[in-house]
Design an enzyme around this catalytic site. Structure first.
Site, mmCIF file in Angstrom:
data_model
loop_
_atom_site.group_PDB
_atom_site.id
_atom_site.type_symbol
_atom_site.label_atom_id
_atom_site.label_comp_id
_atom_site.label_asym_id
_atom_site.label_seq_id
_atom_site.Cartn_x
_atom_site.Cartn_y
_atom_site.Cartn_z
ATOM 1 N N GLN A 94 47.579 82.210 75.411
ATOM 2 C CA GLN A 94 47.324 81.001 74.623
ATOM 3 C C GLN A 94 48.077 79.802 75.195
ATOM 4 O O GLN A 94 47.496 78.737 75.388
ATOM 5 C CB GLN A 94 47.758 81.238 73.165
ATOM 6 C CG GLN A 94 47.377 80.086 72.240
ATOM 7 C CD GLN A 94 48.001 80.175 70.858
ATOM 8 O OE1 GLN A 94 49.080 80.753 70.692
ATOM 9 N NE2 GLN A 94 47.342 79.610 69.872
ATOM 10 N N TYR B 131 59.176 91.320 66.346
ATOM 11 C CA TYR B 131 59.020 90.137 67.204
ATOM 12 C C TYR B 131 60.236 89.205 67.070
ATOM 13 O O TYR B 131 60.824 88.772 68.052
ATOM 14 C CB TYR B 131 57.750 89.410 66.778
ATOM 15 C CG TYR B 131 57.401 88.142 67.476
ATOM 16 C CD1 TYR B 131 57.408 86.928 66.785
ATOM 17 C CD2 TYR B 131 57.011 88.132 68.805
ATOM 18 C CE1 TYR B 131 57.043 85.748 67.411
ATOM 19 C CE2 TYR B 131 56.640 86.941 69.437
ATOM 20 C CZ TYR B 131 56.660 85.766 68.733
ATOM 21 O OH TYR B 131 56.295 84.590 69.345
HETATM 22 C C1 VAH Z 1 53.011 84.587 65.974
HETATM 23 N N1 VAH Z 1 52.026 82.616 66.969
HETATM 24 O O1 VAH Z 1 52.358 84.357 64.953
HETATM 25 C C2 VAH Z 1 53.223 83.438 66.943
HETATM 26 C C3 VAH Z 1 54.400 82.561 66.560
HETATM 27 C C4 VAH Z 1 55.716 81.454 64.744
HETATM 28 C C5 VAH Z 1 54.660 82.466 65.086
HETATM 29 O O2 VAH Z 1 55.543 82.954 67.225
HETATM 30 O O3 VAH Z 1 53.454 85.673 66.217
#
Ligand code: VAH
Length: 321
Positions: free
Chosen positions: A16, A146
């Site tokens: 992206q 994450y």
């Molecule tokens: C996600 N687009 O949704 C990413 C981003 C703040 C979110 O890091 O994982």
């Protein structure tokens, strides 16, 4: 005479951010000075880079060889699993989101490369802080795979700057919205999917509930901010973990109202899934005053400008103009 030309390697170049960042870097540095890389086979037309390498960023020997072969000076290391996907593959997410960054920092320590950009995320924020106007230096208490990986990555960036003077720069991106590349497994990606569905189906079922505010940013502003940070004089930078960047904050309901200004018949309903809990753990808005002070962060797109630009360009891309 030593060359001062930047030779750039981009990992995740077909993703992206990578797709658009690559094209902008080619405009600035010339195609021959930009090496795009990704797991996919060469996808002509996606990237304007003069060189493309099919590269697994976890293959350190291959990465080192490519850095040497092309005499790379600057690495934009974007390859990563996003929040939704990371929850499903925690061990691989940790490996992919951390180890290549560590190796690039080692290469910079050795003098093999001179500068690194690495994307963090507002996902590093979690429990125990206010939801609104979250500051640069609040406690990081992420509750997602994450977010944990991005928090650890920020600590490595700070360590290599403090201990070895490595010039590694980072931005805590909010949700990013663009029309050139489809969404990639993120929690904020409802704000990308909604546009495709609004144009093609006239309706969308959001996996995030209607009043969940999240920080978002249009890709044009994200790319501008990234290049502004990378061009800033090193001595101006006071943050060596990752800079807050807040963009604009809105809810799915507010975005749907903006879309209806362009597509009056658009309908939305809400079926929150596992990503709702991820969204609930993140701030609704961010204080990015330090980035504005250190390197002149600014924005061109608010929710109305973004919605108009997305629908205009997506309609053309989808043949619905
Ligand atoms: C996600 N687009 O949704 C990413 C981003 C703040 C979110 O890091 O994982």
């Amino acid at each position: 005479m030593e060359s001062h030309t930047e030779r750039i390697l981009i990992t995740g170049a077909l993703g992206q951010i990578g797709t658009e960042l690559t094209n902008r870097l080619v405009e600035i540095h010339g195609a021959d000075n930009v090496v795009a890389s990704g797991l996919d086979r060469w996808q002509k037309g996606i990237t304007a880079a003069g060189h493309y390498e099919r590269m697994d960023v976890t293959n350190t020997q291959l990465v080192r060889q490519i850095v040497k072969d092309y005499e790379i000076t600057t690495v934009y290391h974007l390859a990563s699993l996003l929040s939704g996907t990371s929850e499903k593959q925690p061990v691989f997410a940790w490996k992919l989101n951390l180890e290549p960054l560590l190796h690039f920092c080692e290469m910079a320590k050795e003098g093999l490369i001179q500068k690194i950009f690495w994307p963090s995320s507002i996902a590093v924020f979690g429990k125990g802080i206010p939801k609104e106007h979250v500051g640069q230096d609040v406690v990081l208490n992420p509750t997602t795979v994450y977010g944990i990986s991005k928090m650890a990555g920020e600590k490595w960036c700070e360590y290599y700057f403090d201990k070895h003077g490595v010039d590694v720069r980072s931005i805590r991106y909010p949700g990013l919205i663009s029309w050139k590349t489809p969404a990639g497994g993120g929690t904020t990606d409802y704000a990308v999917e909604i546009f495709y569905e609004a144009i093609e189906e006239g309706k969308y079922t959001s996996f995030i509930s209607e009043n969940t505010g999240m920080p978002m940013l249009y890709m044009d502003d994200a790319i501008d901010a990234t290049l502004q940070l990378m061009d800033a004089p090193k001595e101006n930078l006071t943050v060596h973990s990752s800079y807050n960047l807040g963009g604009m904050s809105f809810t799915p309901k507010q975005l749907a109202e903006e879309i209806r200004k362009e597509i009056p018949e658009f309908e939305i309903d809400y079926k929150p899934d596992f990503r709702q809990a991820i969204a609930d753990s993140w701030p609704a808005s961010i204080d990015d005053s330090v980035a504005k002070k250190d390197w002149g962060l600014n924005y061109k797109f608010g929710i109305s400008e973004m919605t108009g630009d997305m629908i205009k360009n997506l309609k053309a891309k989808l043949g619905k103009a």
